[in-house]
Design an enzyme around this catalytic site. Structure first.
Site: not given
Lengths: 370, 370
Positions: B127, B171, B194
């Protein structure tokens, strides 16, 4: 091609203008290779995909049950939603009495009714009656058909700040000119006894989360299944319809109960092939007698959420209600079945009272009997 | 009975304590008739129903593809997620440059990484690399395995209030001792790139609503389907797995695209009978080679979200990734298939960048190329 015809019918029938999307969507795919389309993503916005579910004409025309085909003597056991609902409401009433004794408070429900829809008036009437029965405080705010978003939102905001109301219900559907999303989003998340706030819907969908309220109709369906000893875990469940009020939350709730769930929409080809695999079949589309006996797996449990008024002068009100399911046919095949009326309808009201009680209990730290 | 055995296996295998629920649930049903149980509703809380999905051992043991059975010469067309992702990232980069020229601002992404999980470190590394490529500002906040909820929440809150960050990513998975729900709920709804906030999930589920962000992996899957000309509307789609990250949002998104969706879980008996009906098959469970060729309908489109590291000393990192789908077998049956690696994985990263760009564009009223 049959599907595209179906979609074109939708567009023609409803004067629906979203055909622009269909065209642009297919164009974007075909022009991608040539590099003419400079958009970063080809995915359209989700709202641009929304159009009304129109069930194909072959299934939407009301047709009488075909009794001569039904040689079977078998008759499904009836799921008596009326009786279960009465029992729940009586228990809610006991809890309200106990709450009053303990804290001096009773649960309160604020209801907004817009317009003159006959069915909405009847539903609201039933809710008022049930609240009175259970000792729940009730206030009805009514608006004429031509009211504005702001007027309705103001009324909701008054209920939001009034500590004596623990639940707020906006009777749906609203007249077309009102902005349903905007109005429902004004309902305070912790008074959303209908469970339609996206925050509650998201928490219903996500494992590990608990919504403050589960929408009343699906909650009533699952409560009936549990009370009638129907195992949900590991079973195949099919939900017909995907409304925000019934189909969507029903599918999410059945998934939380570990069913393998399929959602059938108006665009599903040969829906009866899918429904015939269902151990548990829930229908909520409002199309009279759409689900025939041949759609039902022998021994399945059938829950009919549809209610549709059919003119009948022999009835007191001049009409009678029939469901999505052709009861006479399906009851010869299913093992358990809900009737219309007297099945899911009363459970919706009972769950509304329960959600309102639970909301008040949460506020006053009142522990419900368990 | 097979199902109950399966559930007992789960309990035994995982030392799972929710068997209390199973017992109490069946007790409540059986005692209902005798009136001993005074609870108002028989429905349990939803969280009490949650337990980990454990796929049956017959399917979870990694086994090599059976090539001798594959007489067919047919090979599916490969969906090249890597190439599509590169193209999207390059377009995102162009937009970032344009945004910088127009407004002097660039999108910013804040990332929280907890612990030392190898896969998480690799994902975060990918990322970072992609953000650098696209000109997106990036800040990584790292915590040791034994940090507290409060430490992680504090870091999120700093990103929440810092106007130069438009997206925040935690994460997953987090170490067991941390409260994932509490932590994710701290992420500001309008920086939730997200798409895991219940408010975004609810708006993804509900027709007529638009979430601010769609979870990256399912969004990447659907973008691939669209780019490869796969019609979704009216098609039968089966999603294997129902995680909050992949399975759930994938099923909701496919429904918004008018597929007839079935969600297969670890409790589904004979899942292959259901998957064999799927025009579009998406698997996201992390069980290597679970989906065999015999699970796939001839001509189906197969999207493999699973990634599982298998030891392989011939590879630079000492392992190679394989997916849920037995690629060698399935590619003989499917019409289109995503490889692992190089399929969905790169798309997840590309969608993250897109969501971050979109969030910044929303803030600065910057109109993306369309």
């Amino acid at each position: 091609m049959a599907l595209m015809n179906k979609v074109q019918n939708i567009v023609v029938l409803y004067g629906w203008r979203r055909n622009a999307f269909l065209l642009s969507s297919s164009r974007s795919i075909s022009t991608f290779a040539t590099g003419c389309d400079n958009r970063i993503l080809k995915s359209p916005s989700l709202v641009s995909l929304d159009f009304p579910d129109v069930w194909s004409s072959s299934s939407t025309n009301y047709s009488e049950p075909v009794m001569d085909k039904l040689a079977s003597e078998h008759t499904a056991r009836i799921i008596d939603g009326k009786q279960v609902a009465e029992e729940i409401i009586s228990k809610v009433a006991n809890e309200v009495t106990r709450m009053k004794k303990t804290s001096g408070e009773v649960p309160g429900l604020g209801v907004i009714l817009v317009g003159e829809r006959k069915d909405s008036i009847i539903y609201v009437h039933n809710k008022i009656k049930a609240c009175e029965e259970a000792g729940i405080k009730f206030k009805l705010t009514e608006f004429s058909d031509n009211c504005t978003d702001d007027e309705v939102c103001d009324a909701i905001m008054q209920f939001n700040v009034d500590p004596s109301f623990h639940g707020i219900l906006v009777q749906l559907p609203l007249p077309q000119h009102l902005n349903e999303e905007k109005i429902l989003n004004v309902v305070k998340f912790d008074k959303d006894v209908d469970g339609f706030h996206p925050m509650n819907m998201g928490n219903l969908a996500m494992r590990g989360r608990e919504p403050l309220f589960i929408p009343c109709t699906p909650k009533g369906c699952v409560e009936l299944l549990i009370r009638y000893g129907v195992e949900i875990m590991g079973k195949k469940a099919v939900v017909i319809g995907r409304s925000n009020i019934v189909g969507l939350p029903a599918s999410l709730l059945l998934q939380r109960h570990h069913a393998t769930v399929t959602v059938v929409t108006a665009l599903t080809s040969n829906p009866e092939e899918i429904t015939r695999e269902a151990d548990i079949l829930i229908s909520g589309v409002g199309v009279p007698n759409m689900v025939r006996g041949s759609w039902v797996k022998p021994g399945a449990v059938v829950v009919d959420v549809g209610t549709y008024p059919i003119e009948d002068k022999s009835c007191e009100q001049g009409y009678r209600l029939i469901g999505d399911v052709c009861y006479e046919e399906a009851s010869r095949v299913a093992s358990l079945i809900t009737p219309v009326p007297g099945g899911v309808g009363p459970m919706t009201v009972a769950m509304l009272l329960y959600n309102t009680l639970e909301s008040a209990a949460r506020k006053y730290n009142f522990v419900l009997t368990s």
